[in-house]
Scaffold this motif. Structure first.
Motif, PDB file in Angstrom:
ATOM      1  N   SER A   1     -63.105 -46.462  46.437  1.00 28.90           N
ATOM      2  CA  SER A   1     -62.156 -47.233  47.076  1.00 28.90           C
ATOM      3  C   SER A   1     -61.348 -48.312  46.505  1.00 28.90           C
ATOM      4  CB  SER A   1     -63.031 -47.987  48.290  1.00 28.90           C
ATOM      5  OG  SER A   1     -63.680 -49.103  47.805  1.00 28.90           O
TER       6      SER A   1
ATOM      7  N   ASN B   1     -63.247 -54.039  41.525  1.00 26.24           N
ATOM      8  CA  ASN B   1     -64.640 -54.526  41.006  1.00 26.24           C
ATOM      9  C   ASN B   1     -64.793 -54.133  39.515  1.00 26.24           C
ATOM     10  OD1 ASN B   1     -65.425 -56.299  42.814  1.00 26.24           O
ATOM     11  ND2 ASN B   1     -66.733 -54.670  44.015  1.00 26.24           N
TER      12      ASN B   1
ATOM     13  N   GLN C   1     -59.057 -48.983  55.787  1.00 26.49           N
ATOM     14  CA  GLN C   1     -59.712 -49.184  54.577  1.00 26.49           C
ATOM     15  C   GLN C   1     -61.129 -49.862  54.354  1.00 26.49           C
ATOM     16  OE1 GLN C   1     -58.450 -48.287  51.788  1.00 26.49           O
ATOM     17  NE2 GLN C   1     -59.547 -49.076  50.454  1.00 26.49           N
TER      18      GLN C   1
ATOM     19  N   ARG D   1     -72.027 -52.891  58.649  1.00 24.55           N
ATOM     20  CA  ARG D   1     -72.088 -51.936  57.259  1.00 24.55           C
ATOM     21  C   ARG D   1     -72.756 -52.662  56.155  1.00 24.55           C
ATOM     22  NH1 ARG D   1     -72.304 -46.703  56.162  1.00 24.55           N
ATOM     23  NH2 ARG D   1     -71.042 -45.996  54.284  1.00 24.55           N
TER      24      ARG D   1
ATOM     25  N   GLY E   1     -64.669 -44.155  54.354  1.00 21.65           N
ATOM     26  CA  GLY E   1     -64.568 -42.848  54.834  1.00 21.65           C
ATOM     27  C   GLY E   1     -64.382 -42.664  56.235  1.00 21.65           C
TER      28      GLY E   1
ATOM     29  N   SER F   1     -65.817 -32.519  49.984  1.00 20.77           N
ATOM     30  CA  SER F   1     -64.950 -32.012  50.004  1.00 20.77           C
ATOM     31  C   SER F   1     -65.135 -30.532  49.742  1.00 20.77           C
ATOM     32  CB  SER F   1     -63.935 -32.277  49.019  1.00 20.77           C
ATOM     33  OG  SER F   1     -63.276 -33.674  49.267  1.00 20.77           O
TER      34      SER F   1
ATOM     35  N   GLU G   1     -61.418 -51.501  46.601  1.00 21.41           N
ATOM     36  CA  GLU G   1     -62.282 -52.604  46.320  1.00 21.41           C
ATOM     37  C   GLU G   1     -63.033 -52.096  45.041  1.00 21.41           C
ATOM     38  OE1 GLU G   1     -61.546 -51.252  49.174  1.00 21.41           O
ATOM     39  OE2 GLU G   1     -60.311 -52.844  50.036  1.00 21.41           O
TER      40      GLU G   1
ATOM     41  N   TRP H   1     -68.761 -36.336  53.535  1.00 24.20           N
ATOM     42  CA  TRP H   1     -67.550 -36.348  52.763  1.00 24.20           C
ATOM     43  C   TRP H   1     -67.337 -35.658  51.763  1.00 24.20           C
ATOM     44  CZ3 TRP H   1     -65.791 -38.809  56.714  1.00 24.20           C
ATOM     45  CH2 TRP H   1     -66.324 -40.009  57.066  1.00 24.20           C
TER      46      TRP H   1
ATOM     47  N   SER I   1     -71.910 -38.649  48.051  1.00 22.68           N
ATOM     48  CA  SER I   1     -71.687 -39.719  49.195  1.00 22.68           C
ATOM     49  C   SER I   1     -72.630 -39.409  50.166  1.00 22.68           C
ATOM     50  CB  SER I   1     -70.242 -39.722  49.627  1.00 22.68           C
ATOM     51  OG  SER I   1     -69.452 -40.157  48.554  1.00 22.68           O
TER      52      SER I   1
ATOM     53  N   GLY J   1     -71.100 -44.793  50.329  1.00 25.44           N
ATOM     54  CA  GLY J   1     -70.307 -43.921  49.129  1.00 25.44           C
ATOM     55  C   GLY J   1     -70.032 -44.699  48.017  1.00 25.44           C
ATOM     56  N   SER J   2     -69.698 -46.135  48.298  1.00 24.18           N
ATOM     57  CA  SER J   2     -69.322 -46.944  47.294  1.00 24.18           C
ATOM     58  C   SER J   2     -70.792 -47.104  46.452  1.00 24.18           C
ATOM     59  CB  SER J   2     -68.844 -48.446  47.787  1.00 24.18           C
ATOM     60  OG  SER J   2     -67.776 -48.052  48.473  1.00 24.18           O
TER      61      SER J   2
ATOM     62  N   GLN K   1     -69.237 -31.384  45.356  1.00 29.81           N
ATOM     63  CA  GLN K   1     -69.806 -32.434  44.843  1.00 29.81           C
ATOM     64  C   GLN K   1     -70.564 -33.414  45.886  1.00 29.81           C
ATOM     65  OE1 GLN K   1     -67.546 -34.655  41.630  1.00 29.81           O
ATOM     66  NE2 GLN K   1     -67.939 -36.684  42.555  1.00 29.81           N
TER      67      GLN K   1
HETATM   68  C1  LIG Z   1     -60.989 -37.247  51.920  1.00 31.63           C
HETATM   69  C2  LIG Z   1     -62.020 -37.511  51.296  1.00 31.63           C
HETATM   70  C3  LIG Z   1     -62.875 -36.765  50.358  1.00 31.63           C
HETATM   71  C4  LIG Z   1     -64.190 -37.165  49.747  1.00 31.63           C
HETATM   72  N1  LIG Z   1     -64.571 -36.253  48.889  1.00 31.63           N
HETATM   73  C5  LIG Z   1     -65.956 -36.407  48.389  1.00 31.63           C
HETATM   74  C6  LIG Z   1     -66.590 -35.489  47.622  1.00 31.63           C
HETATM   75  O1  LIG Z   1     -66.132 -34.418  47.368  1.00 31.63           O
HETATM   76  N2  LIG Z   1     -68.228 -35.848  47.261  1.00 31.63           N
HETATM   77  C7  LIG Z   1     -68.559 -37.027  47.535  1.00 31.63           C
HETATM   78  O2  LIG Z   1     -69.486 -37.121  47.123  1.00 31.63           O
HETATM   79  N3  LIG Z   1     -67.799 -37.887  48.170  1.00 31.63           N
HETATM   80  C8  LIG Z   1     -66.509 -37.558  48.673  1.00 31.63           C
HETATM   81  N4  LIG Z   1     -65.797 -38.596  49.166  1.00 31.63           N
HETATM   82  C9  LIG Z   1     -66.571 -39.992  49.632  1.00 31.63           C
HETATM   83  C10 LIG Z   1     -65.966 -41.314  49.000  1.00 31.63           C
HETATM   84  O3  LIG Z   1     -66.374 -41.104  47.762  1.00 31.63           O
HETATM   85  C11 LIG Z   1     -66.299 -42.521  49.603  1.00 31.63           C
HETATM   86  O4  LIG Z   1     -65.689 -42.187  50.847  1.00 31.63           O
HETATM   87  C12 LIG Z   1     -66.115 -43.759  49.021  1.00 31.63           C
HETATM   88  O5  LIG Z   1     -66.771 -43.704  47.958  1.00 31.63           O
HETATM   89  C13 LIG Z   1     -66.409 -44.836  50.005  1.00 31.63           C
HETATM   90  O6  LIG Z   1     -67.641 -44.740  50.640  1.00 31.63           O
HETATM   91  P1  LIG Z   1     -67.851 -45.069  51.994  1.00 31.63           P
HETATM   92  O7  LIG Z   1     -67.020 -44.199  52.985  1.00 31.63           O
HETATM   93  O8  LIG Z   1     -69.355 -45.026  52.312  1.00 31.63           O
HETATM   94  O9  LIG Z   1     -67.498 -46.631  52.402  1.00 31.63           O
HETATM   95  P2  LIG Z   1     -68.363 -47.784  51.978  1.00 31.63           P
HETATM   96  O10 LIG Z   1     -68.907 -47.750  50.919  1.00 31.63           O
HETATM   97  O11 LIG Z   1     -69.355 -48.055  53.368  1.00 31.63           O
HETATM   98  O12 LIG Z   1     -67.263 -49.073  52.068  1.00 31.63           O
HETATM   99  C14 LIG Z   1     -66.781 -49.600  53.151  1.00 31.63           C
HETATM  100  C15 LIG Z   1     -65.800 -50.644  52.598  1.00 31.63           C
HETATM  101  O13 LIG Z   1     -66.486 -51.653  51.984  1.00 31.63           O
HETATM  102  C16 LIG Z   1     -65.981 -51.811  50.743  1.00 31.63           C
HETATM  103  N5  LIG Z   1     -67.051 -52.240  49.540  1.00 31.63           N
HETATM  104  C17 LIG Z   1     -68.076 -51.334  49.461  1.00 31.63           C
HETATM  105  N6  LIG Z   1     -68.867 -52.197  48.398  1.00 31.63           N
HETATM  106  C18 LIG Z   1     -68.048 -53.046  48.110  1.00 31.63           C
HETATM  107  C19 LIG Z   1     -68.222 -53.803  47.016  1.00 31.63           C
HETATM  108  N7  LIG Z   1     -69.113 -54.027  46.306  1.00 31.63           N
HETATM  109  N8  LIG Z   1     -67.168 -55.035  46.876  1.00 31.63           N
HETATM  110  C20 LIG Z   1     -66.150 -54.888  47.309  1.00 31.63           C
HETATM  111  N9  LIG Z   1     -66.067 -53.860  48.513  1.00 31.63           N
HETATM  112  C21 LIG Z   1     -66.877 -53.184  48.774  1.00 31.63           C
HETATM  113  C22 LIG Z   1     -65.116 -50.422  50.558  1.00 31.63           C
HETATM  114  O14 LIG Z   1     -64.214 -50.519  49.322  1.00 31.63           O
HETATM  115  C23 LIG Z   1     -64.595 -50.117  51.721  1.00 31.63           C
HETATM  116  O15 LIG Z   1     -63.329 -50.953  52.004  1.00 31.63           O
HETATM  117  C24 LIG Z   1     -64.524 -38.392  49.902  1.00 31.63           C
HETATM  118  C25 LIG Z   1     -64.015 -39.188  50.709  1.00 31.63           C
HETATM  119  C26 LIG Z   1     -62.712 -38.972  51.398  1.00 31.63           C
HETATM  120  C27 LIG Z   1     -62.148 -39.955  52.461  1.00 31.63           C
END
Ligand SMILES: Cc1cc2nc3c(=O)[nH]c(=O)nc-3n(C[C@H](O)[C@H](O)[C@H](O)COP(=O)(O)OP(=O)(O)OC[C@H]3O[C@@H](n4cnc5c(N)ncnc54)[C@H](O)[C@@H]3O)c2cc1C
Lengths: 364, 401
Positions: free
Chosen positions: B369, B375, A318, A251, A322, B159, B371, B157, B127, B132-133, B124
């Protein structure tokens, strides 16, 4: 007994892993969560066919005469594939109770059937929060049982149970044929555990141990099951650590694999520490099966394995972000299993008390 | 009584009268469709009673009051388990952002009023599967198309997208510049041709998040809410609002009182759990954590009341509270022993420990998240250096995948 696995033991580990990886899948396990009372039948068929049910039982009664070490190795693999039917552990516990405390007639009646997997055995000691109550909810009058044994893992499918009952002024460990016992399924967060309340009403029961000896016997049996379960928990934690590592390698965010972020990298390294401590404690405890300090070793294994599996479940989800909380990816199978195993054989609170009582020389 | 206290007691009285029709008990056993319908009626009732858009301008149907009245009302409202989460995102971020950045003011006004009355819902769309991050790493693109734009790609994701009428979306309009610079912010009609919404089932059993596919979705240029290439700044504004919304020191799980009650009911090893040192320690530590957050929040409110800007410590809310909720819920399950196994998928996360536990991980990920939050604190608050970012300054289309 040594704490280095010999060739035969290593072969058991490799072979059981191969078989289980080939025969279990997330797709087969997910639907089990949505029905109450179903377990993973292919797992149980495999357990029977591979002789795992017979493994740690005496040869004189249809077993293979091996012990906790070998059973632990298989439980570890079962934990890796979250597969399972709850009976490997509790079936072993029930069989050991009969082997250690039963009459010759009881052994002849039950052990061969438990060894072949034709019959399923469970234990029913806990009353909700209390893993080993001094006054159990189930009462023994003469040789009849009354009352409800709550939350018996595997209770929905079992044929025979070892029940801790409240006899005349003292606990009694009893053996009960479940043929005519009323079972109420419990809908829970990990339905493949086949949890049930067992309702006894003037149900015939045979005593295995009475008074102090009953509690000691129950604790010993719980300890044996705890060690098998600790192996299963360690297997689950180990595979989650690997899944987390693999995901962190593939990832990408901000132009690099997320494993390059120290917070992610360290989290996985911490899991490694937890898994290896749990594994070491498991190996040690299994090797102490017949030793005087067995229960101390069992408590240590149980405590570290519970921590490892719960933490690995939390952290692996974690690290996935997502995607980690979706139904299909199935990490929640591990989350659920980590929690059900954490409460099934006495929670950490229980084992902390057992351990500290022993260390402080206050064993009840 | 201060003005705010008067406001609180009036709100509390009104909410109490709503409880029989819309509260927790009224919702038991409803299908999601019926619950949503009930939610819409509740939202309308709030609007009619002057409790919708409390801190929004009156010209858009709001009450023109401050954030203080808003959080005061929210704290009281939280007690009843009303069906209001369908509107949480909608009224939380997209609609306020529309109000701030939407160009056609008449259109904006109409939308805001409908959203406030529960008639329309917004989602919204930030992601994506690729991340997403790393919000600025998104790949959904919009290309010029006649007088407007054409969107292609996938969001995830999202919502409540399956109930949404509109959404706000960030897309890539220029892949040849560094990633932050090539983004543009739009609103989209979720019923437009080419938009497909597919629900995702979550670990806890429900499906309120979705995948959303955009397949040649045409929008006109008046949907644009940022300068072309200036979408990241608006996205960040949206996220800042989002962080600010999360203030529940219980981490949106059960209140500590419920844990204390549990510990008073349960015997461990022959003595009541409430007398057990380990349990007492957890209660004490949780209390200290929660009271700290509560105090941070009250202080922030007072500072705002006094016209000051609250400190960055407000960013601790979600981070600290949800993590501890997760562990406290585990402990509550341990405490109940085999009784803790029982699970009802529809039980409330605020009242049921198993439900709180199984849903806690989403809280540690959604809305940033752990993390990412750490940050932000490390870099933005404490001034620590950023991680090495190999994608920095490089045109988006040259970042190695
Ligand atoms: C129930 C739910 C509702 C949601 N609703 C919405 C919504 O309405 N609209 C929307 O746009 N999004 C929504 N989200 C998305 C949410 O914002 C993302 O899931 C979140 O930002 C994490 O992105 P990702 O899932 O792609 O994880 P990734 O970004 O792939 O992260 C994977 C892991 O890597 C870590 N990581 C990533 N970058 C770094 C860094 N720089 N330093 C350290 N660690 C890092 C993360 O903390 C995580 O542990 C929702 C998510 C959930 C679970």
């Amino acid at each position: 007994m040594t704490i280095l696995y010999d060739e035969g033991q290593q072969a058991i580990a490799t072979e059981s892993r191969r078989v289980l990886e080939a025969r279990s899948s997330i797709e087969a396990l997910l639907p089990l969560l949505e029905s109450v009372g179903e377990y993973h039948r292919p797992f149980w068929d495999t357990a029977k066919e591979q002789g795992w049910t017979a493994l740690a039982l005496p040869e004189t009664h249809g077993g293979l005469g091996l012990g906790l070490v070998e059973l632990g190795l298989i439980a570890h693999q079962a934990g890796r594939s979250v597969s399972g039917a709850p009976f490997l552990t509790s079936g072993f516990g029930a069989a050991k109770a009969i082997e250690l405390y039963g009459t010759e007639a009881q052994k002849e009646r039950w052990l061969p059937r438990l060894a072949s997997g034709e019959s399923i055995g469970v234990i029913a000691f806990a009353a909700g929060p209390d893993a080993l109550p001094s006054r159990p909810d189930v009462t023994l009058t003469g040789d009849l049982l009354d009352g409800v044994a709550r939350g018996v893992s595997g209770g929905l499918a079992a044929d025979v149970a070892v029940v801790l009952a409240n006899g005349p002024g003292m606990p009694v460990l009893t053996l009960v044929d479940l043929a005519d016992v009323e079972r109420t399924p419990v809908a829970g967060f990990d339905n493949s555990r086949c949890l049930a309340d067992l309702g006894f009403s003037s149900t015939p029961a045979e005593p295995l141990a009475v008074g102090h000896a009953a509690r000691d016997a129950a604790l010993h049996i719980l300890g044996l099951q705890a060690v098998v379960t600790a192996h299963e928990q360690t297997g689950g934690a180990e595979v989650l650590m690997e899944i987390a590592r693999d995901y962190a390698l593939t990832r990408r965010a901000f132009g690099q694999p997320i494993g390059a972020f120290q917070s992610v990298k360290h989290r996985i390294a911490e899991l490694y520490g937890l898994v290896e401590l749990a594994r070491a404690n498991c190996i040690h405890a299994a090797a102490r099966e017949s030793a005087a300090d067995f229960i101390i070793a069992a408590a240590a294994a149980r405590l570290s394995a519970t921590e490892a599996y719960d933490t690995a479940a939390r952290d692996c989800v974690q690290i996935h972000g997502g995607i980690g909380v979706t139904w299909e990816i199935g990490l929640h199978l591990h989350m659920r299993r980590a929690r059900s195993l954490a409460i099934e054989q006495g929670s950490s609170l229980f084992w902390e008390d057992v351990l500290v009582d022993r260390l402080a020389g206050e064993a009840a | 009584m201060s003005d705010l206290e008067i406001y609180r007691s009036k709100a509390a009285a009104w909410l109490a009268t709503m409880a029989p029709e819309f509260g927790r008990d009224a919702r038991k056993g409803l299908t999601e469709a019926d619950d949503l319908a009930l939610g819409r009626r509740y939202q309308k009732a709030k609007f009619d009673a002057g409790y919708a858009g409390i801190n929004w301008p009156t010209e858009y149907g709001g009450q023109g009051l401050t954030h203080l009245e808003k959080v005061t009302f929210d704290a009281e409202e939280m007690k009843y388990g009303f069906p209001n989460f369908y509107f949480g995102i909608s009224l939380g971020m997209p609609v306020p952002v529309l109000m701030q950045f939407g160009s056609d003011r008449e259109f904006v006004k109409e939308r805001v009023l409908k959203a406030l009355q529960g008639e329309e819902i917004w989602c919204q769309l930030f992601s994506e599967p690729s991340g997403g991050s790393d919000l600025a790493g998104l790949r959904t693109k919009a290309e010029p198309d006649g007088n407007g734009w054409k969107i292609n790609g996938q969001k995830v994701w999202t919502s409540w997208a399956h109930y949404s009428d509109y959404g706000v979306i960030v897309v890539r309009t220029d892949p040849t510049v560094p990633k932050h610079k090539g983004l543009t912010y739009f609103w989209v009609d979720m019923k437009a041709p080419g938009v497909t919404v597919r629900p995702i089932r979550l670990a806890g059993g429900d499906s309120h998040v979705n995948e959303v596919f955009f397949d040649d979705v045409k929008i006109s240029d008046d949907h644009r809410m940022s300068p072309v290439g200036g979408g990241f700044a608006v996205a960040i504004t949206t996220l800042m609002i989002e962080r600010y919304v999360a203030t529940d020191s219980a981490g949106f799980g059960p209140h500590l009182d419920l844990f204390v009650d549990l510990a008073k009911d349960i015997a461990l090893n022959g003595k009541l759990a409430i007398q057990d040192g380990r349990i007492r320690q957890q209660i004490a530590r949780n209390y200290a954590m929660r009271s700290g957050l509560d105090s941070i929040n009250v202080r922030a409110r007072l500072m705002m009341q006094a016209g000051m800007v609250p400190g960055a410590e407000g960013s601790l809310n979600k981070l600290v509270a949800v993590r501890s909720r997760q562990k406290l819920s585990e402990l509550a399950i341990d405490l109940q022993g085999t009784d803790g196994f029982a699970f009802d998928e529809h039980a409330s996360q605020k009242e049921d420990w198993a439900s709180s536990w199984i849903n806690a991980p989403t809280g540690r990920i959604a809305g940033g998240s752990d993390e990412t939050l750490l940050n932000t604190i490390a870099e933005k608050v404490l001034g620590l250096p950023q991680d090495h970012r190999p994608d920095k300054g490089i045109p988006f289309n040259q970042i190695p995948a």
